[in-house]
Scaffold this motif. Structure first.
Motif, PDB file in Angstrom:
ATOM      1  N   ILE A   1       0.777  -1.324   0.139  1.00  0.00           N
ATOM      2  CA  ILE A   1      -0.063   0.079  -0.050  1.00  0.00           C
ATOM      3  C   ILE A   1       0.917   1.095  -0.138  1.00  0.00           C
ATOM      4  N   LEU A   2       0.585   2.167  -1.086  1.00  0.00           N
ATOM      5  CA  LEU A   2       1.435   3.419  -0.929  1.00  0.00           C
ATOM      6  C   LEU A   2       0.744   4.378  -0.156  1.00  0.00           C
ATOM      7  N   LEU A   3       1.369   5.034   0.757  1.00  0.00           N
ATOM      8  CA  LEU A   3       0.840   6.110   1.528  1.00  0.00           C
ATOM      9  C   LEU A   3       1.323   7.374   1.134  1.00  0.00           C
ATOM     10  N   PHE A   4       0.363   7.942   0.555  1.00  0.00           N
ATOM     11  CA  PHE A   4       0.683   9.126   0.065  1.00  0.00           C
ATOM     12  C   PHE A   4       0.833  10.322   1.054  1.00  0.00           C
ATOM     13  N   ALA A   5       1.512  11.651   0.690  1.00  0.00           N
ATOM     14  CA  ALA A   5       1.764  12.640   1.570  1.00  0.00           C
ATOM     15  C   ALA A   5       0.748  13.130   2.274  1.00  0.00           C
ATOM     16  N   HIS A   6      -0.178  13.621   0.847  1.00  0.00           N
ATOM     17  CA  HIS A   6      -1.387  14.464   1.304  1.00  0.00           C
ATOM     18  C   HIS A   6      -2.439  14.070   0.348  1.00  0.00           C
ATOM     19  N   ASP A   7      -2.913  12.868   0.494  1.00  0.00           N
ATOM     20  CA  ASP A   7      -4.109  12.630  -0.154  1.00  0.00           C
ATOM     21  C   ASP A   7      -5.492  12.463   0.736  1.00  0.00           C
ATOM     22  N   THR A   8      -6.081  13.389   0.359  1.00  0.00           N
ATOM     23  CA  THR A   8      -7.462  13.561   1.327  1.00  0.00           C
ATOM     24  C   THR A   8      -8.293  12.544   1.397  1.00  0.00           C
ATOM     25  N   GLN A   9      -8.644  11.601   0.284  1.00  0.00           N
ATOM     26  CA  GLN A   9      -9.459  10.698   0.405  1.00  0.00           C
ATOM     27  C   GLN A   9      -8.734   9.354   1.134  1.00  0.00           C
ATOM     28  N   GLN A  10      -7.642   9.057   0.783  1.00  0.00           N
ATOM     29  CA  GLN A  10      -6.885   7.844   1.257  1.00  0.00           C
ATOM     30  C   GLN A  10      -6.590   8.273   2.910  1.00  0.00           C
ATOM     31  N   ALA A  11      -6.367   9.513   3.293  1.00  0.00           N
ATOM     32  CA  ALA A  11      -6.094   9.705   4.631  1.00  0.00           C
ATOM     33  C   ALA A  11      -7.448   9.507   5.711  1.00  0.00           C
ATOM     34  N   ALA A  12      -8.621   9.767   4.708  1.00  0.00           N
ATOM     35  CA  ALA A  12      -9.899   9.644   5.678  1.00  0.00           C
ATOM     36  C   ALA A  12     -10.033   8.363   5.883  1.00  0.00           C
ATOM     37  N   GLY A  13      -9.460   7.303   5.123  1.00  0.00           N
ATOM     38  CA  GLY A  13      -9.778   6.060   5.194  1.00  0.00           C
ATOM     39  C   GLY A  13      -8.823   4.914   5.880  1.00  0.00           C
ATOM     40  N   LEU A  14      -7.892   5.658   6.294  1.00  0.00           N
ATOM     41  CA  LEU A  14      -6.732   5.025   7.131  1.00  0.00           C
ATOM     42  C   LEU A  14      -7.030   4.921   8.817  1.00  0.00           C
ATOM     43  N   VAL A  15      -6.639   3.866   9.271  1.00  0.00           N
ATOM     44  CA  VAL A  15      -6.706   3.604  10.538  1.00  0.00           C
ATOM     45  C   VAL A  15      -5.804   4.729  11.436  1.00  0.00           C
ATOM     46  N   ARG A  16      -6.385   5.321  12.208  1.00  0.00           N
ATOM     47  CA  ARG A  16      -5.619   6.548  12.886  1.00  0.00           C
ATOM     48  C   ARG A  16      -5.241   6.141  14.568  1.00  0.00           C
ATOM     49  N   SER A  17      -4.026   6.538  14.718  1.00  0.00           N
ATOM     50  CA  SER A  17      -3.549   6.304  16.066  1.00  0.00           C
ATOM     51  C   SER A  17      -4.786   6.822  17.012  1.00  0.00           C
ATOM     52  N   PRO A  18      -5.087   6.200  18.147  1.00  0.00           N
ATOM     53  CA  PRO A  18      -4.327   5.159  18.715  1.00  0.00           C
ATOM     54  C   PRO A  18      -4.681   3.765  18.412  1.00  0.00           C
ATOM     55  N   HIS A  19      -5.236   3.602  17.384  1.00  0.00           N
ATOM     56  CA  HIS A  19      -5.237   2.187  16.616  1.00  0.00           C
ATOM     57  C   HIS A  19      -4.240   2.285  15.606  1.00  0.00           C
TER      58      HIS A  19
END
Length: 247
Positions: free
Chosen positions: A226-244
């Motif tokens: 999975i490519l983790l882009f620096a500033h992709d609004t759509q991708q960032a919204a779908g990522l599991v975020r800390s503290p998970h």
């Protein structure tokens, strides 16, 4: 691996998509890696927490004040985000900076106990360069270990040279036993749209950036990563975020 949200940066859309008009709020992320031996590694440190109270603190009085507009809430302070993981700055053993722009190295000053891993070419290009505000990273007491190109840096973690956005830019490959392989692209790949549109003219060196982008895409295809882009609004919204996180 934990994905840490650190606010957004309002940006002229023509910086990411030449010819476009208007502005867009781009997510700013950092990452925490917990190694099997208990060491903690940050990948990038986001925008300075000083922007919570003063959005213009970095670019006031410069031409970029009209181009880049940070927006950070108190929860976007990296120290707050680390506390959610029961950590503080002194618990971080290493910081890997993809590069030293203000939105990727803005909180380096917090980590006085850590060792910083940066490409040698990039460190030399950033020293004294106002495009890479030295106030956040070129500080007495911060220890840098300079790297030369690709290579493993920890078990399951390696850096790959991806110049183009900046000289000596690097990306980070993270191989997790359960969640699979992730590639933290930094600004070598801003977003999926950048790949789809095939435009690299907004990068400092478009020819090198195109080659680096192609390299990352091919690496991802080869490893089903999975490519983790620096500033992709759509991708960032779908990522599991800390503290998970991802295991």
């Amino acid at each position: 691996m934990f994905v840490i949200p650190l606010g957004v940066c309002g940006c002229r859309t023509d910086l990411a998509a030449p010819g476009a008009g208007g502005r867009v709020d781009l997510p700013v992320l950092a990452y925490l890696l917990r190694l099997d031996d208990g060491r903690n590694v940050m990948v990038d440190t986001g925008m300075s927490r000083l922007h919570v109270n003063d959005p213009l603190v970095t670019w006031r009085g410069t031409a970029l004040a009209d181009v880049l507009t940070p927006s950070m809430a108190p929860d976007d302070d990296l120290e707050h985000q680390l506390r959610l993981l029961d950590l503080g700055p002194d618990d971080i053993d290493f910081v890997v900076n993809t590069h030293l722009h203000f939105d990727h190295a803005g909180n380096n000053d917090l980590f006085t106990r850590a060792t910083f891993l940066v490409q040698r070419e990039h460190y030399a290009a950033a020293l004294g360069n106002p495009a890479f505000p030295n106030r956040y990273w070129n500080l007495p007491g911060l220890r840098f270990e300079l790297l030369d190109g690709d290579g493993p840096i920890f078990p399951g973690v390696e850096v790959v040279a991806t110049p183009g956005h900046a000289p000596g830019h690097q990306s980070v490959v993270v191989r997790l036993p359960e969640s699979g392989t992730f590639i933290i692209c930094g600004d070598a790949l801003h977003s999926q749209a950048g790949i789809d549109q095939g435009s690299w003219t907004a990068q400092a060196d478009p020819v090198a950036a195109r080659a680096s982008g192609r390299r990352l895409v091919e690496l991802a295809e080869a490893e089903s990563a999975i490519l983790l882009f620096a500033h992709d609004t759509q991708q960032a919204a779908g990522l599991v975020r800390s503290p998970h996180g991802y295991r």
